[in-house]
Design a protein around this motif. Structure first.
Motif, PDB file in Angstrom:
ATOM      1  N   PHE A 109       0.946  -1.259  -0.116  1.00 12.70           N
ATOM      2  CA  PHE A 109       0.073   0.160   0.068  1.00 12.70           C
ATOM      3  C   PHE A 109       1.144   1.460  -0.034  1.00 12.70           C
ATOM      4  CE2 PHE A 109       0.240  -0.952   4.952  1.00 12.70           C
ATOM      5  CZ  PHE A 109       0.843   0.156   4.951  1.00 12.70           C
ATOM      6  N   VAL A 110       0.185   2.516   0.266  1.00 11.90           N
ATOM      7  CA  VAL A 110       0.907   3.786   0.015  1.00 11.90           C
ATOM      8  C   VAL A 110       0.865   4.348   1.199  1.00 11.90           C
ATOM      9  CG1 VAL A 110       1.126   6.000  -1.561  1.00 11.90           C
ATOM     10  CG2 VAL A 110       0.592   3.074  -2.610  1.00 11.90           C
ATOM     11  N   LEU A 124       6.054   3.796  -0.883  1.00 10.60           N
ATOM     12  CA  LEU A 124       5.473   2.111  -1.463  1.00 10.60           C
ATOM     13  C   LEU A 124       5.701   1.224  -0.109  1.00 10.60           C
ATOM     14  CD1 LEU A 124       4.188   0.500  -3.151  1.00 10.60           C
ATOM     15  CD2 LEU A 124       6.071  -0.472  -3.947  1.00 10.60           C
ATOM     16  N   GLU A 126       5.957  -2.168   1.798  1.00  5.68           N
ATOM     17  CA  GLU A 126       5.295  -3.030   0.979  1.00  5.68           C
ATOM     18  C   GLU A 126       6.032  -4.206   2.607  1.00  5.68           C
ATOM     19  OE1 GLU A 126       6.895  -3.864  -3.103  1.00  5.68           O
ATOM     20  OE2 GLU A 126       8.116  -2.927  -2.302  1.00  5.68           O
ATOM     21  N   GLU A 145      -4.491   2.528  -0.693  1.00  8.24           N
ATOM     22  CA  GLU A 145      -4.346   1.199  -1.372  1.00  8.24           C
ATOM     23  C   GLU A 145      -3.468   1.300  -2.637  1.00  8.24           C
ATOM     24  OE1 GLU A 145      -7.565  -0.327  -4.478  1.00  8.24           O
ATOM     25  OE2 GLU A 145      -9.049   1.711  -3.304  1.00  8.24           O
ATOM     26  N   TYR A 146      -2.979   1.029  -2.847  1.00  9.46           N
ATOM     27  CA  TYR A 146      -1.694   1.124  -3.976  1.00  9.46           C
ATOM     28  C   TYR A 146      -3.223   0.626  -5.555  1.00  9.46           C
ATOM     29  CZ  TYR A 146       1.378  -0.577  -7.129  1.00  9.46           C
ATOM     30  OH  TYR A 146       2.393  -0.309  -8.582  1.00  9.46           O
TER      31      TYR A 146
END
Length: 268
Positions: A109-110, A124, A126, A145-146
């Motif tokens: 997700f961002v 970002l 991860e 949300e990415y």
């Protein structure tokens, strides 16, 4: 028209525009009171100019208020077009809220720092380590949300229309699509769905000067953010297009404000 600008660079090629340094505003109050338009005031000047002197400014007050930071944008987008903005969580930076976001959002997700710009303060996420690094950088959590994209669209709106637009291809140094972060510009057709979303947002929110960042996921457009002050390095003709439409808009609004009022009763 009597026009005063508080941004010399953005109005350099506009004819018959007088520049006043923002910090010199109080030394030129008589001139400011006589002006028909005040262009590109700084954020700290707004209350004095709009509410104190009742002056007309460009960009619009809504452009400033909504474009001031990502939190204001997201709260507004969730009201007017929630289905076209990535799912976003805004919360205080507390251990409870941080853990809750980590458990809620799917990886990756961002995460963003709310008042950052030009691709700075965008991360970002991860791994838990990356999330913890982000938590050290901000007082307010902004997690989103990415979207599975490798490009987005910058659509430039001035006055009451789209004046230009281009694709931004993801940079080699990460997932950023900002030109300042190494993204590449590509001239191409701007999908109608993206144009329609920008038009709806600008007209609904009374925004008259902004660069809209739009992501296309299939045929669905998502507004990522708006930039009240946007760069012009994407296409050589952008500043000329912006200046032309800016003057057209000011002239149009001036004519509307001076048009005689029709006193005839409205019939049905």
């Amino acid at each position: 028209m009597n026009i005063i600008s508080f941004d010399a660079l953005r109005t350099l090629h506009l004819p018959n525009v007088r520049y006043i340094k923002p910090e010199s505003m109080y030394d030129h109050l008589d001139d400011i009171k006589q002006a028909d338009w005040l262009l590109f005031p700084q954020y700290w000047q707004l209350n004095a100019l709009v509410h104190g002197l009742k002056k007309r400014i460009f960009p619009s007050l809504a452009s400033y208020m909504i474009g001031h930071d990502k939190i204001e944008m997201t709260r507004t987008f969730r009201v007017v077009t929630p289905q076209h903005h990535p799912y976003t969580i805004i919360a205080a930076n507390t251990p409870y809220e941080a853990d809750k976001i980590w458990d809620t959002l799917c990886l990756p997700f961002v995460a963003k720092i709310p008042k950052s710009s030009m691709g700075n303060g965008v991360f970002l996420i991860e791994t838990i380590g990356q999330w913890r690094d982000y938590l050290e950088k901000t007082d307010v959590l902004y997690a989103q949300e990415y979207l599975p994209i490798d490009r987005d669209i910058r659509v430039i709106w001035v006055g009451n229309k789209i004046v230009n637009g281009y694709w931004r291809l993801q940079s080699d140094n990460g997932f950023h699509n900002n030109i300042s972060q190494g993204a590449q510009v590509e001239i191409g057709l701007i999908p109608k769905e993206a144009q329609d979303l920008v038009t709806y947002l600008a007209q609904s929110l009374d925004i008259n000067h902004a660069g809209f960042d739009i992501a296309m996921v299939g045929a669905t457009p998502y507004v990522i953010e708006i930039n009240r002050i946007f760069g012009n390095q994407g296409i050589a003709s952008i500043q000329s297009d912006v200046n032309t439409e800016l003057l057209n808009y000011l002239n149009e609004q001036q004519l509307l404000s001076t048009a005689p009022i029709n006193d005839q009763p409205i019939g049905f």
